[in-house]
Scaffold this motif. Structure first.
Motif, PDB file in Angstrom:
ATOM      1  N   ASP A 144       0.454  -0.948  -0.136  1.00 16.73           N
ATOM      2  CA  ASP A 144      -0.063  -0.247  -0.217  1.00 16.73           C
ATOM      3  C   ASP A 144       0.944   1.732   0.008  1.00 16.73           C
ATOM      4  N   PHE A 145       1.088   1.908  -1.232  1.00 16.70           N
ATOM      5  CA  PHE A 145       2.112   3.037  -0.915  1.00 16.70           C
ATOM      6  C   PHE A 145       1.070   4.351  -1.106  1.00 16.70           C
ATOM      7  N   SER A 146      -0.402   4.191  -0.406  1.00 15.74           N
ATOM      8  CA  SER A 146      -0.513   5.161  -0.056  1.00 15.74           C
ATOM      9  C   SER A 146      -0.274   5.271   1.780  1.00 15.74           C
ATOM     10  N   GLU A 147      -0.446   4.548   2.767  1.00 15.09           N
ATOM     11  CA  GLU A 147      -0.201   4.124   3.657  1.00 15.09           C
ATOM     12  C   GLU A 147       1.538   4.257   4.445  1.00 15.09           C
ATOM     13  N   LEU A 148       2.738   4.113   3.057  1.00 17.65           N
ATOM     14  CA  LEU A 148       3.713   4.402   3.686  1.00 17.65           C
ATOM     15  C   LEU A 148       3.927   6.267   3.381  1.00 17.65           C
ATOM     16  N   VAL A 149       3.271   6.975   2.096  1.00 16.65           N
ATOM     17  CA  VAL A 149       3.193   7.794   1.884  1.00 16.65           C
ATOM     18  C   VAL A 149       2.579   8.710   2.716  1.00 16.65           C
ATOM     19  N   THR A 150       2.013   8.275   3.801  1.00 14.08           N
ATOM     20  CA  THR A 150       0.916   8.658   4.724  1.00 14.08           C
ATOM     21  C   THR A 150       2.385   8.847   6.428  1.00 14.08           C
ATOM     22  N   LYS A 151       2.337   7.876   6.204  1.00 10.95           N
ATOM     23  CA  LYS A 151       3.444   7.377   7.274  1.00 10.95           C
ATOM     24  C   LYS A 151       4.749   8.668   7.456  1.00 10.95           C
ATOM     25  N   ILE A 152       4.874   8.860   6.152  1.00 12.71           N
ATOM     26  CA  ILE A 152       6.730   9.737   5.920  1.00 12.71           C
ATOM     27  C   ILE A 152       6.090  10.611   5.901  1.00 12.71           C
ATOM     28  N   THR A 153       5.427  11.534   5.913  1.00 12.42           N
ATOM     29  CA  THR A 153       4.274  12.962   5.893  1.00 12.42           C
ATOM     30  C   THR A 153       4.178  13.193   6.880  1.00 12.42           C
ATOM     31  N   ASP A 154       3.714  11.766   7.991  1.00 13.66           N
ATOM     32  CA  ASP A 154       3.065  12.481   9.465  1.00 13.66           C
ATOM     33  C   ASP A 154       4.009  12.397  10.024  1.00 13.66           C
ATOM     34  N   ARG A 155       5.257  11.599   9.990  1.00  7.67           N
ATOM     35  CA  ARG A 155       6.794  11.806  10.619  1.00  7.67           C
ATOM     36  C   ARG A 155       7.313  13.371  10.868  1.00  7.67           C
ATOM     37  N   LEU A 156       7.186  13.617   9.339  1.00  5.83           N
ATOM     38  CA  LEU A 156       8.057  14.970   8.800  1.00  5.83           C
ATOM     39  C   LEU A 156       8.101  16.164   9.024  1.00  5.83           C
ATOM     40  N   GLN A 157       6.386  16.379   9.678  1.00  8.70           N
ATOM     41  CA  GLN A 157       5.562  17.325  10.136  1.00  8.70           C
ATOM     42  C   GLN A 157       6.984  17.883  10.962  1.00  8.70           C
ATOM     43  N   VAL A 158       6.776  19.839  10.049  1.00 10.48           N
ATOM     44  CA  VAL A 158       7.793  20.372  11.080  1.00 10.48           C
ATOM     45  C   VAL A 158       6.748  21.251  11.211  1.00 10.48           C
ATOM     46  N   HIS A 159       7.138  21.915  12.768  1.00  6.98           N
ATOM     47  CA  HIS A 159       6.038  22.578  13.467  1.00  6.98           C
ATOM     48  C   HIS A 159       7.187  24.121  13.650  1.00  6.98           C
ATOM     49  N   SER A 160       6.491  24.796  13.059  1.00  5.67           N
ATOM     50  CA  SER A 160       6.809  26.553  13.478  1.00  5.67           C
ATOM     51  C   SER A 160       5.617  27.204  13.248  1.00  5.67           C
ATOM     52  N   CYS A 161       6.204  28.683  13.873  1.00  4.62           N
ATOM     53  CA  CYS A 161       5.513  29.613  13.391  1.00  4.62           C
ATOM     54  C   CYS A 161       3.952  29.954  13.553  1.00  4.62           C
ATOM     55  N   GLY A 162       3.812  29.214  14.836  1.00  2.95           N
ATOM     56  CA  GLY A 162       2.265  27.914  15.228  1.00  2.95           C
ATOM     57  C   GLY A 162       1.866  27.673  14.321  1.00  2.95           C
ATOM     58  N   CYS A 163       2.102  27.773  13.107  1.00  2.00           N
ATOM     59  CA  CYS A 163       1.342  26.659  12.522  1.00  2.00           C
ATOM     60  C   CYS A 163       1.267  25.277  13.241  1.00  2.00           C
ATOM     61  N   GLU A 164       0.547  23.989  13.296  1.00  5.42           N
ATOM     62  CA  GLU A 164       0.546  22.497  12.826  1.00  5.42           C
ATOM     63  C   GLU A 164       0.327  22.031  12.276  1.00  5.42           C
ATOM     64  N   GLN A 165       0.822  22.273  10.654  1.00  6.23           N
ATOM     65  CA  GLN A 165       1.418  22.022   9.449  1.00  6.23           C
ATOM     66  C   GLN A 165       2.085  22.663   8.833  1.00  6.23           C
ATOM     67  N   LEU A 166       3.140  22.252   8.295  1.00  7.04           N
ATOM     68  CA  LEU A 166       3.883  22.761   7.321  1.00  7.04           C
ATOM     69  C   LEU A 166       3.496  21.860   5.895  1.00  7.04           C
ATOM     70  N   ILE A 167       3.733  20.442   6.009  1.00  3.30           N
ATOM     71  CA  ILE A 167       3.447  19.362   4.742  1.00  3.30           C
ATOM     72  C   ILE A 167       1.710  19.365   5.221  1.00  3.30           C
ATOM     73  N   THR A 168       1.667  19.660   3.941  1.00  2.00           N
ATOM     74  CA  THR A 168       0.261  19.529   3.767  1.00  2.00           C
ATOM     75  C   THR A 168      -0.570  17.859   2.555  1.00  2.00           C
ATOM     76  N   PRO A 169      -0.563  17.088   3.181  1.00  2.00           N
ATOM     77  CA  PRO A 169      -0.297  15.979   2.156  1.00  2.00           C
ATOM     78  C   PRO A 169      -1.877  16.332   1.781  1.00  2.00           C
ATOM     79  N   VAL A 170      -2.201  15.056   0.437  1.00  2.00           N
ATOM     80  CA  VAL A 170      -3.439  15.466  -0.380  1.00  2.00           C
ATOM     81  C   VAL A 170      -3.346  13.582  -0.528  1.00  2.00           C
ATOM     82  N   ILE A 171      -3.544  12.425  -0.075  1.00  2.00           N
ATOM     83  CA  ILE A 171      -3.189  11.147  -0.594  1.00  2.00           C
ATOM     84  C   ILE A 171      -4.410  10.199  -0.876  1.00  2.00           C
ATOM     85  N   LYS A 172      -4.569   9.857  -1.798  1.00  4.23           N
ATOM     86  CA  LYS A 172      -5.972   8.912  -2.083  1.00  4.23           C
ATOM     87  C   LYS A 172      -5.311   7.766  -1.247  1.00  4.23           C
TER      88      LYS A 172
END
Length: 288
Positions: A144-172
């Protein structure tokens, strides 16, 4: 290397002087052979110049590779020292101070992220070495490539400037591919990490996974400085990094995109790079 180039040009000049000297001597002794001497001398000079050109290019290429390897060693040293220093500081703070549970948990979580960063760096170096000496076989299975990409984007999320997300995933969900899960995870990690690193603080990074003509299609977009057209293909060379090494501020080893290219080639997948209007770069991967 400069000494080698000087010696090379000195030997080239010496050969040309000797050729002209002996040619002049033969012509003086036997004037009738002037046409022959001129013809053979011209051919010899032509071949000598061609050989000198390719030898010069080879020397310059070797010099560039040596400089890139030196920059790689310096970059790896910095990449290793930064997370190690952060981990050491977090642990020392926990040991020396009486912190509440929440603060301890926060420091430990930060340390875990730095450990994952170190793990990614080591895996990149090992994978690049195995790919280059052809000792990695790329074992393929459907996953499941969708599951892999989701897991990686969740792990690499960067918190800065008071934002909860820097990475915006749109994963089918539910997109599957046939491939090496470990190697493809390195591809996604390198692309997303590069996008985050070059976008700068507070900039948005987009990760989209969809299907195109029935095949998995991944797009990673950043808001960084972009990539000049002349360097869009060079960025996939080993150790190559965009810009001047002396003034570059971003960290990196120059291995990430080399691994991306090699892994995707082994999966018969295509990658393209284009400009992100008004600023940044877009990497697109199409699986066959």
């Amino acid at each position: 290397m400069k000494k080698s180039i000087i010696i090379f040009y000195f030997m080239l000049l010496y050969a040309m002087v000797q050729l002209i000297s002996w040619g002049s001597l033969v012509v003086r002794l036997e004037p009738a052979r002037m046409a022959m001497v001129m013809g053979e001398g011209s051919v010899f000079l032509f071949l000598l110049c061609i050989g000198a050109y390719f030898l010069h290019q080879s020397i310059k290429k070797e010099e560039r590779l040596r400089e890139q390897q030196q920059n790689f060693l310096l970059s790896v040293t910095h990449e290793l020292k930064s997370p190690l220093a952060a981990i050491k500081l977090s642990i020392q703070t926990i040991v020396k101070r009486d912190l509440d549970k929440a603060r301890q948990t926060s420091l430990l979580n930060n340390s875990l992220k730095d450990i994952e960063r170190l793990d990614d760096l080591v895996e990149n170096m090992l994978l690049a070495t195995k790919i280059e000496n052809r000792s990695y076989s790329f074992p393929k299975e459907e996953f499941d490539f969708s599951e892999l990409v989701t897991k990686i984007t969740d792990r690499l999320q960067v918190h800065s400037c008071g934002c909860e997300q820097l990475i915006t995933p749109v994963i089918k969900p539910g997109i599957k591919v046939m491939g090496d899960q470990f190697a493809l995870s390195s591809v996604v990690t390198n692309l997303v990490e590069n996008a985050v690193k070059y976008s700068g603080p507070c900039a948005d990074v987009s990760v989209e996974l969809t299907e195109k003509d029935g095949h998995a299609f991944l797009r990673v977009s950043d808001k960084g400085p972009g990539i000049p057209d002349a360097e869009k293909m060079l960025i996939f060379d080993k150790f190559y990094r965009v810009g001047d090494e002396n003034v570059r501020k971003s960290k990196g080893t120059g291995l990430g995109l080399f691994i991306v290219k090699e892994v995707l080639q082994s999966h018969d997948a295509d990658i393209s790079v284009r400009d992100n209007v008004p600023q940044g770069a877009i990497f697109e991967i199409t699986f066959s």
